[in-house]
Design a protein around this motif. Structure first.
Motif, PDB file in Angstrom:
ATOM      1  N   ALA A 177       0.870  -1.174   0.000  1.00 39.96           N
ATOM      2  CA  ALA A 177       0.000   0.000   0.000  1.00 39.96           C
ATOM      3  C   ALA A 177       0.907   1.223   0.000  1.00 39.96           C
ATOM      4  O   ALA A 177       2.088   1.135   0.334  1.00 39.96           O
ATOM      5  CB  ALA A 177      -0.885   0.014   1.239  1.00 39.96           C
ATOM      6  N   LEU A 178       0.335   2.338  -0.384  1.00 39.24           N
ATOM      7  CA  LEU A 178       1.123   3.563  -0.459  1.00 39.24           C
ATOM      8  C   LEU A 178       0.346   4.661   0.265  1.00 39.24           C
ATOM      9  O   LEU A 178      -0.876   4.731   0.147  1.00 39.24           O
ATOM     10  CB  LEU A 178       1.297   3.864  -1.946  1.00 39.24           C
ATOM     11  N   VAL A 179       1.064   5.458   1.046  1.00 40.33           N
ATOM     12  CA  VAL A 179       0.417   6.608   1.695  1.00 40.33           C
ATOM     13  C   VAL A 179       1.069   7.879   1.159  1.00 40.33           C
ATOM     14  O   VAL A 179       2.282   8.018   1.213  1.00 40.33           O
ATOM     15  CB  VAL A 179       0.559   6.548   3.233  1.00 40.33           C
ATOM     16  N   MET A 180       0.244   8.778   0.602  1.00 41.43           N
ATOM     17  CA  MET A 180       0.756  10.066   0.135  1.00 41.43           C
ATOM     18  C   MET A 180       0.728  11.048   1.292  1.00 41.43           C
ATOM     19  O   MET A 180      -0.308  11.184   1.947  1.00 41.43           O
ATOM     20  CB  MET A 180      -0.168  10.637  -0.944  1.00 41.43           C
ATOM     21  N   MET A 181       1.837  11.710   1.534  1.00 38.10           N
ATOM     22  CA  MET A 181       1.869  12.661   2.655  1.00 38.10           C
ATOM     23  C   MET A 181       2.687  13.880   2.311  1.00 38.10           C
ATOM     24  O   MET A 181       3.682  13.772   1.608  1.00 38.10           O
ATOM     25  CB  MET A 181       2.556  11.992   3.849  1.00 38.10           C
ATOM     26  N   ASP A 182       2.266  15.035   2.817  1.00 40.72           N
ATOM     27  CA  ASP A 182       3.094  16.224   2.666  1.00 40.72           C
ATOM     28  C   ASP A 182       4.170  16.204   3.747  1.00 40.72           C
ATOM     29  O   ASP A 182       3.957  15.657   4.825  1.00 40.72           O
ATOM     30  CB  ASP A 182       2.255  17.499   2.829  1.00 40.72           C
ATOM     31  N   VAL A 183       5.290  16.832   3.429  1.00 35.36           N
ATOM     32  CA  VAL A 183       6.404  16.800   4.367  1.00 35.36           C
ATOM     33  C   VAL A 183       6.231  17.840   5.480  1.00 35.36           C
ATOM     34  O   VAL A 183       6.887  17.804   6.509  1.00 35.36           O
ATOM     35  CB  VAL A 183       7.729  17.018   3.595  1.00 35.36           C
ATOM     36  N   ASP A 184       5.282  18.777   5.290  1.00 39.03           N
ATOM     37  CA  ASP A 184       5.164  19.890   6.230  1.00 39.03           C
ATOM     38  C   ASP A 184       4.317  19.552   7.460  1.00 39.03           C
ATOM     39  O   ASP A 184       3.960  20.435   8.233  1.00 39.03           O
ATOM     40  CB  ASP A 184       4.595  21.126   5.527  1.00 39.03           C
ATOM     41  N   LEU A 185       3.973  18.258   7.608  1.00 43.71           N
ATOM     42  CA  LEU A 185       3.189  17.754   8.734  1.00 43.71           C
ATOM     43  C   LEU A 185       1.779  18.332   8.797  1.00 43.71           C
ATOM     44  O   LEU A 185       1.149  18.325   9.845  1.00 43.71           O
ATOM     45  CB  LEU A 185       3.926  17.967  10.067  1.00 43.71           C
ATOM     46  N   GLN A 186       1.296  18.814   7.646  1.00 38.57           N
ATOM     47  CA  GLN A 186      -0.112  19.244   7.613  1.00 38.57           C
ATOM     48  C   GLN A 186      -1.019  18.024   7.496  1.00 38.57           C
ATOM     49  O   GLN A 186      -2.222  18.119   7.683  1.00 38.57           O
ATOM     50  CB  GLN A 186      -0.349  20.189   6.434  1.00 38.57           C
TER      51      GLN A 186
END
Ligand code: UDP
Ligand code: MG
Length: 342
Positions: free
Chosen positions: A92-101
């Motif tokens: 599975a893949l989780v897309m995440m922003d690096v800015d912890l938003q």
């Protein structure tokens, strides 16, 4: 798939994020401690001009779960996400922003829904947008409304961003989509499968600045709408038809009126308004045509959406050496860059 022994790839696009990457890794370690053996972090450096890539490479020395996909220049977040979709190997893949938003602790809930409830596409919904300005909330609400009205089959949930977990079958489906216009919010919704939204409160960026402004957002919205609906093109035939009918009615009216009361010279104002009105309608319709034609040109040229210049970390060992070309991207020079790792 055996979900007892699973791998989740956290995909994190970064562009000039030297202030945030380190905090991101620290927070993820802390908040996702309970599933840490099932996690890998794949940063995509989207051609940062600061030392983001160097910082990630330094972090890789202490953590063998961190990979880096480096793009040859800045291609935009949508392209960075596409590169990761093509390359990561997780179940599975989780897309995440690096800015912890995108709060890392929510990933636990995503993984739980995926493993226990069999949901293939778990996405975060921003329930509280109080961090955003009133204008931003209104314009984005308007966008979701218009998009879902115009796009007949693919609906995107309001206030869902890119923050989500997708199962391998969704990843493999998305990899088959050849379009250059990568409006990922729409593309993520396109494959269907079992989907579920989970609400969360979106915090402010930990550091650094947003890469968006209203002009970019406007163009992004046009990409989204033109990628998923051809109604703006077709609607002009109806508008043209309606104006035509009105014109004929007006003609008949003038004809009868002239027959009864004779010729009247004045009419400058009504003539001018008709000319100006029709002129602007025509210009708008040509503009809409241009929007689609330009995007059609992009698709026909078929240029890659991204170019990967280098892959380091565990992912490098899994990606084939040499140059590889996927439907939307090019991965080069792996041979030279990753010799020591293979
Ligand atoms: N980003 C990227 N390429 C770009 C612009 C942004 O990879 O050209 C990344 C950025 O580093 C961040 C994510 O996309 O991890 C979201 O960007 P940002 O926080 O600026 O967007 P916002 O949260 O304001 O919508
Ligand atoms: Mg952000």
């Amino acid at each position: 798939m055996d979900k007892q022994d699973y791998l989740v790839s956290l995909v994190v696009p970064c562009y000039n994020e030297h202030e945030t990457v380190e905090t991101f890794v620290k927070t993820v370690d802390e908040k996702l401690e309970s599933i840490k053996d099932h996690l890998e972090i794949v940063f995509v450096d989207d051609g940062s001009k600061d030392d983001t890539a160097a910082i990630i490479e330094r972090l890789q020395k202490d953590d063998e779960r961190i990979s880096l996909i480096k793009l040859s220049r800045n291609f935009g977040k949508e392209a960075a996400m596409s590169a990761a979709l093509d390359l990561v190997k997780g179940d599975a893949l989780v897309m995440m922003d690096v800015d912890l938003q995108d709060p890392p602790e929510l990933v636990l809930e995503f993984v739980r829904c995926w493993r226990e409830e069999g949901v293939d596409n778990v996405y975060g919904i921003r329930t509280d947008r109080s961090q955003d300005t009133e204008t931003k909330r209104m314009t984005s609400g308007g966008f979701y409304y218009v998009f879902n009205k115009l796009s007949s089959r693919v609906k995107i949930p309001s206030n869902a961003g890119d923050f989500r977990l997708i199962d391998r079958k969704v990843i493999d489906t998305l990899k088959q989509l050849p379009e250059r216009n990568r409006f990922m919010k729409g593309l993520f919704a396109w494959p269907g499968f079992v989907s579920k939204g989970i609400g969360y409160k979106r915090p402010e960026r930990v550091a650094g600045k947003t890469k968006w402004n209203y002009w970019k957002l406007w163009n992004f919205a046009l990409d989204g709408i033109s990628g998923f609906s051809s109604l703006p093109l077709r609607v002009w035939s109806y508008i043209g038809g309606a104006i035509g009918v009105l014109a004929i009615l007006y003609m008949i009216f003038i004809f009868i009126k002239t027959a009864i009361t004779g010729v009247e010279v004045p009419g400058y104002a009504s003539l001018m308004s008709a000319i100006l009105f029709l002129g602007s309608v025509q210009l708008i319709s040509i503009g809409v045509l241009g929007e689609y034609l330009g995007r059609l040109g992009e698709e026909v040229k078929g240029r890659p959406v991204y170019v990967v210049s280098k892959i380091t970390g565990p992912l490098a060992k899994q990606v084939k050496n040499g140059m590889s070309v996927t439907p939307v991207g090019v991965t080069c020079n792996l041979d030279a860059e990753n010799k020591d790792q293979n």
